[in-house]
Write an enzyme that holds these catalytic residues in place. Structure first.
Site, short mmCIF file in Angstrom:
data_model
loop_
_atom_site.label_atom_id
_atom_site.label_comp_id
_atom_site.label_asym_id
_atom_site.label_seq_id
_atom_site.Cartn_x
_atom_site.Cartn_y
_atom_site.Cartn_z
N SER A 117 -1.52 -14.13 -7.82
CA SER A 117 -0.97 -13.66 -9.09
C SER A 117 -0.78 -14.78 -10.09
O SER A 117 -0.45 -14.53 -11.24
CB SER A 117 0.34 -12.92 -8.85
OG SER A 117 1.19 -13.66 -8.02
N HIS A 136 -7.43 -9.72 -9.12
CA HIS A 136 -5.98 -9.54 -9.17
C HIS A 136 -5.61 -8.09 -9.45
O HIS A 136 -5.84 -7.58 -10.55
CB HIS A 136 -5.38 -10.49 -10.22
CG HIS A 136 -3.90 -10.46 -10.26
ND1 HIS A 136 -3.18 -10.62 -11.40
CD2 HIS A 136 -2.99 -10.26 -9.27
CE1 HIS A 136 -1.88 -10.53 -11.12
NE2 HIS A 136 -1.75 -10.31 -9.83
N GLU A 148 -7.62 -7.94 -12.98
CA GLU A 148 -7.99 -9.17 -13.67
C GLU A 148 -9.01 -9.88 -12.78
O GLU A 148 -8.73 -10.13 -11.60
CB GLU A 148 -6.76 -10.08 -13.87
CG GLU A 148 -5.84 -9.62 -14.98
CD GLU A 148 -4.60 -10.50 -15.14
OE1 GLU A 148 -4.15 -10.68 -16.27
OE2 GLU A 148 -4.07 -11.00 -14.13
N ASN A 186 0.67 -11.54 -16.09
CA ASN A 186 1.89 -12.16 -15.58
C ASN A 186 2.47 -13.20 -16.54
O ASN A 186 3.66 -13.46 -16.53
CB ASN A 186 1.65 -12.79 -14.21
CG ASN A 186 1.63 -11.73 -13.14
OD1 ASN A 186 2.13 -10.62 -13.35
ND2 ASN A 186 1.06 -12.04 -11.99
N1 CAA Z 1 -2.92 11.20 -5.05
C1 CAA Z 1 -2.37 12.26 -5.66
N2 CAA Z 1 -1.15 12.26 -6.22
C2 CAA Z 1 -0.46 11.12 -6.16
C3 CAA Z 1 -0.97 9.95 -5.52
C4 CAA Z 1 -2.26 10.04 -4.94
N3 CAA Z 1 -2.84 9.01 -4.31
N4 CAA Z 1 -0.05 8.98 -5.62
C5 CAA Z 1 1.00 9.50 -6.30
N5 CAA Z 1 0.76 10.80 -6.61
C6 CAA Z 1 1.64 11.73 -7.31
C7 CAA Z 1 3.11 11.43 -7.08
O1 CAA Z 1 3.62 12.13 -5.98
C8 CAA Z 1 3.74 11.91 -8.37
O2 CAA Z 1 3.99 13.27 -8.31
P1 CAA Z 1 5.41 13.87 -8.75
O3 CAA Z 1 5.64 13.39 -10.16
O4 CAA Z 1 5.24 15.34 -8.64
O5 CAA Z 1 6.40 13.29 -7.77
C9 CAA Z 1 2.66 11.72 -9.43
O6 CAA Z 1 1.41 11.61 -8.70
C10 CAA Z 1 2.86 10.50 -10.22
O7 CAA Z 1 2.89 9.43 -9.30
P2 CAA Z 1 2.97 7.97 -9.76
O8 CAA Z 1 2.95 7.11 -8.56
O9 CAA Z 1 1.95 7.67 -10.80
O10 CAA Z 1 4.46 7.96 -10.33
P3 CAA Z 1 4.96 7.64 -11.75
O11 CAA Z 1 4.25 8.40 -12.78
O12 CAA Z 1 6.43 7.74 -11.65
O13 CAA Z 1 4.54 6.12 -11.93
C11 CAA Z 1 4.49 3.82 -11.52
C12 CAA Z 1 4.98 5.15 -11.03
C13 CAA Z 1 2.95 3.82 -11.56
C14 CAA Z 1 4.98 2.76 -10.54
C15 CAA Z 1 5.06 3.61 -12.97
O14 CAA Z 1 6.46 3.66 -12.92
C16 CAA Z 1 4.64 2.31 -13.55
O15 CAA Z 1 3.56 2.19 -14.12
N6 CAA Z 1 5.50 1.28 -13.45
C17 CAA Z 1 5.18 -0.06 -13.90
C18 CAA Z 1 4.37 -0.75 -12.85
C19 CAA Z 1 3.92 -2.10 -13.26
O16 CAA Z 1 4.21 -2.61 -14.33
N7 CAA Z 1 3.20 -2.76 -12.37
C20 CAA Z 1 2.72 -4.07 -12.56
C21 CAA Z 1 3.57 -5.01 -11.81
S1 CAA Z 1 3.01 -6.67 -12.03
C22 CAA Z 1 1.97 -6.92 -10.80
O17 CAA Z 1 1.79 -6.15 -9.91
C23 CAA Z 1 1.23 -8.19 -10.87
C24 CAA Z 1 1.76 -9.29 -10.11
O18 CAA Z 1 0.97 -10.15 -9.75
C25 CAA Z 1 3.19 -9.50 -9.88
#
Ligand code: CAA
Length: 279
Positions: A117, A136, A148, A186
């Site tokens: 990362s 990434h 990325e 990041n």
């Molecule tokens: N197939 C079918 N349906 C699915 C599924 C799949 N594989 N996975 C999830 N679903 C369903 C869920 O059950 C959910 O249904 P309900 O609403 O009925 O419960 C629906 O689809 C939506 O699921 P999501 O997982 O998309 O849930 P969400 O809309 O609440 O989003 C999240 C969750 C994607 C985590 C969102 O909150 C988000 O985008 N958060 C920010 C995440 C972020 O910024 N990440 C980057 C971090 S930095 C990084 O990772 C880099 C590093 O190097 C540190």
């Protein structure tokens, strides 16, 4: 195509799912102990069981995905891999040693990619007899669309292009970035989380207030402190430290509150406690 995912932690599990969900891909989910790799697969199974119980996925589909993920040791599973995505501990020595070991295990033509990362791809590839490229993913890796793709100094253009093609094949959108600490996301995202921790530390607002402000005021899906817990505060701290070390710029100083929490083992979701408490 067979993909060796090295590291069965949070990112490794998500990356394994991202590939295994696509027809034509099989995954070797590897860790340094058989038991750790199996634990990673068990967590994947648990996550899918929840989706089945909610009616989001059929058991049949889940069974097919799980059948294409084999947990184990890289020594046993990676010889015939076409692609390695390393998602081991975010430490230069660990990553260098992992790729040097894989060099002796993997067949010719196997592409070496790292999910680092923030670390230098060029340095990760030192002492490895084939090019290393950055691939990434973002947490949750099976849901987030971005990859990325990072070219190190010695990464041939065709390897970068191949990773971009694979990214598209698994339904992601690749963005090519040149090697630089924190790449693009990041470098922007983690200082924001760090700033939120300063705001909490200074008592400008409380945890819920800071998160609500950014969710409703900037339309972010998660507040910065909730997101820090989700990413892992240890990871956030490691990225801040790399940004600071690589640039020497004080704007990247890590918030002492985050450092203190990490020292105390309060890493966020994975440890059960961070800014919030998790069951
Ligand atoms: N197939 C079918 N349906 C699915 C599924 C799949 N594989 N996975 C999830 N679903 C369903 C869920 O059950 C959910 O249904 P309900 O609403 O009925 O419960 C629906 O689809 C939506 O699921 P999501 O997982 O998309 O849930 P969400 O809309 O609440 O989003 C999240 C969750 C994607 C985590 C969102 O909150 C988000 O985008 N958060 C920010 C995440 C972020 O910024 N990440 C980057 C971090 S930095 C990084 O990772 C880099 C590093 O190097 C540190």
């Amino acid at each position: 195509m067979k993909v060796g995912v090295i590291g069965a932690g949070t990112m490794g599990q998500g990356i394994a799912k991202a590939f295994a969900q696509v027809e034509g891909y099989t995954v070797a989910l590897c860790d340094i102990k058989q038991e750790w790799a199996e634990n990673g697969k068990a967590k994947i199974e648990k996550g899918y069981a929840r989706l089945v119980s909610k009616g989001k996925l059929t058991q049949e589909k889940v069974d097919a995905i799980l059948a294409s993920i084999e947990p184990g040791l890289k020594e046993n599973l990676c010889a015939d891999c076409d692609l390695i995505v390393e998602a081991a501990f975010e430490n230069m020595e660990v990553k260098q040693n992992t790729f040097r070991e894989l060099d002796a295990i993997c067949k010719e033509g196997c592409i070496f990619a790292s999910n680092t990362s923030s670390l230098s791809i060029t340095e990760i590839g030192k002492g490895v007899n084939r090019p290393v490229v950055g691939m990434h993913f973002f947490n949750p890796a099976d849901r987030m669309k971005l990859i990325e793709v990072i070219a190190g100094v010695n990464t041939p253009a065709e390897v970068v292009e191949r990773i971009k093609e694979i990214s598209v094949e698994i339904g992601k959108s690749p963005v090519q970035v040149n090697e630089a600490a924190g790449f693009v996301v990041n470098r922007i995202l983690i200082p924001m989380i760090n700033e939120a921790a300063f705001i909490k530390m200074e008592g400008v607002s409380n945890i819920a207030g800071i998160d609500t402000a950014m969710k409703l005021g900037a339309n972010h899906p998660m507040g910065p402190l909730e997101l820090g817990d989700y990413i892992g505060l240890d990871i956030c701290l490691a990225i801040m430290d790399v940004l600071y070390k690589e640039t020497g710029d004080s704007k990247y100083r890590a918030c002492p509150l985050i450092r203190k929490m990490v020292r105390g083992g309060n890493l966020g979701v994975k440890s059960g406690k961070g800014f919030y408490v998790y069951n």
